[in-house]
Design a protein around this motif. Sequence first.
Motif, PDB file in Angstrom:
ATOM      1  N   GLY A  30      28.251 -66.681  27.575  1.00 22.31           N
ATOM      2  CA  GLY A  30      29.638 -66.410  27.221  1.00 22.31           C
ATOM      3  C   GLY A  30      29.796 -66.080  25.750  1.00 22.31           C
ATOM      4  O   GLY A  30      30.641 -65.258  25.373  1.00 22.31           O
ATOM      5  N   ALA A  31      28.967 -66.697  24.901  1.00 23.83           N
ATOM      6  CA  ALA A  31      29.007 -66.383  23.474  1.00 23.83           C
ATOM      7  C   ALA A  31      28.311 -65.059  23.179  1.00 23.83           C
ATOM      8  O   ALA A  31      28.799 -64.244  22.398  1.00 23.83           O
ATOM      9  CB  ALA A  31      28.353 -67.509  22.673  1.00 23.83           C
ATOM     10  N   SER A  34      30.148 -61.653  23.462  1.00 25.44           N
ATOM     11  CA  SER A  34      31.407 -61.488  22.719  1.00 25.44           C
ATOM     12  C   SER A  34      31.352 -60.328  21.740  1.00 25.44           C
ATOM     13  O   SER A  34      32.380 -59.755  21.387  1.00 25.44           O
ATOM     14  CB  SER A  34      31.750 -62.780  21.972  1.00 25.44           C
ATOM     15  OG  SER A  34      30.762 -63.069  20.996  1.00 25.44           O
ATOM     16  N   ALA A  85      30.868 -71.338  20.244  1.00 25.64           N
ATOM     17  CA  ALA A  85      30.726 -70.638  21.531  1.00 25.64           C
ATOM     18  C   ALA A  85      32.066 -70.523  22.247  1.00 25.64           C
ATOM     19  O   ALA A  85      32.354 -69.495  22.874  1.00 25.64           O
ATOM     20  CB  ALA A  85      29.719 -71.381  22.413  1.00 25.64           C
ATOM     21  N   ALA A  89      33.765 -67.029  23.264  1.00 30.53           N
ATOM     22  CA  ALA A  89      34.146 -66.746  24.648  1.00 30.53           C
ATOM     23  C   ALA A  89      35.631 -66.398  24.761  1.00 30.53           C
ATOM     24  O   ALA A  89      36.015 -65.550  25.573  1.00 30.53           O
ATOM     25  CB  ALA A  89      33.817 -67.946  25.531  1.00 30.53           C
ATOM     26  N   VAL A  92      36.013 -62.848  24.036  1.00 28.90           N
ATOM     27  CA  VAL A  92      35.640 -62.003  25.179  1.00 28.90           C
ATOM     28  C   VAL A  92      36.850 -61.742  26.062  1.00 28.90           C
ATOM     29  O   VAL A  92      37.044 -60.634  26.581  1.00 28.90           O
ATOM     30  CB  VAL A  92      34.517 -62.657  26.004  1.00 28.90           C
ATOM     31  CG1 VAL A  92      34.231 -61.853  27.268  1.00 28.90           C
ATOM     32  CG2 VAL A  92      33.251 -62.785  25.177  1.00 28.90           C
ATOM     33  N   SER A 102      32.942 -61.562  16.054  1.00 26.47           N
ATOM     34  CA  SER A 102      32.467 -62.167  17.292  1.00 26.47           C
ATOM     35  C   SER A 102      30.944 -62.147  17.366  1.00 26.47           C
ATOM     36  O   SER A 102      30.333 -63.050  17.941  1.00 26.47           O
ATOM     37  CB  SER A 102      33.068 -61.432  18.499  1.00 26.47           C
ATOM     38  OG  SER A 102      32.754 -60.055  18.472  1.00 26.47           O
ATOM     39  N   ALA A 106      28.664 -65.437  17.831  1.00 30.34           N
ATOM     40  CA  ALA A 106      27.697 -65.516  18.921  1.00 30.34           C
ATOM     41  C   ALA A 106      26.320 -65.920  18.418  1.00 30.34           C
ATOM     42  O   ALA A 106      25.656 -66.803  18.991  1.00 30.34           O
ATOM     43  CB  ALA A 106      27.619 -64.174  19.647  1.00 30.34           C
ATOM     44  N   GLN A 164      32.296 -60.375  33.019  1.00 33.72           N
ATOM     45  CA  GLN A 164      32.363 -60.838  31.631  1.00 33.72           C
ATOM     46  C   GLN A 164      33.411 -61.932  31.479  1.00 33.72           C
ATOM     47  O   GLN A 164      33.175 -62.953  30.838  1.00 33.72           O
ATOM     48  CB  GLN A 164      32.705 -59.673  30.694  1.00 33.72           C
ATOM     49  CG  GLN A 164      31.591 -58.669  30.505  1.00 33.72           C
ATOM     50  CD  GLN A 164      31.964 -57.604  29.488  1.00 33.72           C
ATOM     51  OE1 GLN A 164      32.845 -57.807  28.651  1.00 33.72           O
ATOM     52  NE2 GLN A 164      31.318 -56.459  29.562  1.00 33.72           N
ATOM     53  N   ALA A 168      32.686 -65.815  30.560  1.00 38.84           N
ATOM     54  CA  ALA A 168      33.377 -66.402  29.416  1.00 38.84           C
ATOM     55  C   ALA A 168      34.149 -67.653  29.823  1.00 38.84           C
ATOM     56  O   ALA A 168      34.116 -68.677  29.120  1.00 38.84           O
ATOM     57  CB  ALA A 168      34.322 -65.382  28.791  1.00 38.84           C
ATOM     58  N   GLY A 171      31.754 -70.380  30.465  1.00 37.04           N
ATOM     59  CA  GLY A 171      31.217 -70.853  29.197  1.00 37.04           C
ATOM     60  C   GLY A 171      32.165 -71.793  28.477  1.00 37.04           C
ATOM     61  O   GLY A 171      31.739 -72.812  27.907  1.00 37.04           O
ATOM     62  N   ILE A 172      33.454 -71.466  28.513  1.00 36.09           N
ATOM     63  CA  ILE A 172      34.445 -72.326  27.852  1.00 36.09           C
ATOM     64  C   ILE A 172      34.506 -73.695  28.528  1.00 36.09           C
ATOM     65  O   ILE A 172      34.480 -74.743  27.864  1.00 36.09           O
ATOM     66  CB  ILE A 172      35.830 -71.653  27.878  1.00 36.09           C
ATOM     67  CG1 ILE A 172      35.830 -70.407  26.985  1.00 36.09           C
ATOM     68  CG2 ILE A 172      36.921 -72.631  27.426  1.00 36.09           C
ATOM     69  CD1 ILE A 172      37.084 -69.575  27.092  1.00 36.09           C
TER      70      ILE A 172
END
Length: 237
Positions: A30-31, A34, A85, A89, A92, A102, A106, A164, A168, A171-172
Amino acid sequence: MSFDLVPAELLASALTAVLLSIPIAFVLAGAAISGPRRTWNRAGLGMGIGLLIGVLLAATGLFIALPGTVTVLLDVGMLLGLALAIAAAVLVIVQDEGTWLSTLLAIAACVLIALAVPADAMRAILGLSSSLLVLIAAMVIEAVALVAIVGFLVAGAGRVRALQLGVAAAGIVSAVLLGAGVLAVVLREAAGIDLPQATLTAVLIAALVALVIGSVVGGVLDTLRGRRQDSAVTEAH
């Protein structure tokens, strides 16, 4: 500690290492996505270097007692990396194309997280085996699995915008839950404060649910955007 190699312990440690790598892979992927696509490999390089140093550092700690400040710095770095991160994200989601900011977020997030991952995983694997060979093997397996899963997620995200958004979102969610777990460990070791932690199963389920929901929402938004563009073209003619 011993050099005994028990197959059952090796299998259990390997499976645990792979499972531990999945939510972290969502955070790193996710990072990484970005920034602009041409910079995604830079975040991957940072992750690779961080993992290499982290594995060497954690393996050294099995043979030589490292200063307590090293562990503290790794935990702080992990928390900072997770925060970066999350910020990457979010970018993104809110922007279609990445920027230099970004990209920097990342790279920094991937390096900091990758450095701390082996030592953080060692806490969980130590409960399964006391064999040095098993512990080192588990760390290497986790690093390889992490690289493979992140590569798969980034490759998929590069093809589909909806994915994507899903990566993201996953990931968050993963970063928030993992960060809460690391913070709980730091507070317990530093001040004796015992806070509840999300189980690995709960983190995995939350990440996968976020991935699905984010991808579906992203697909719907892409469809609506495409229809609006088609309508605009039709009206122009």
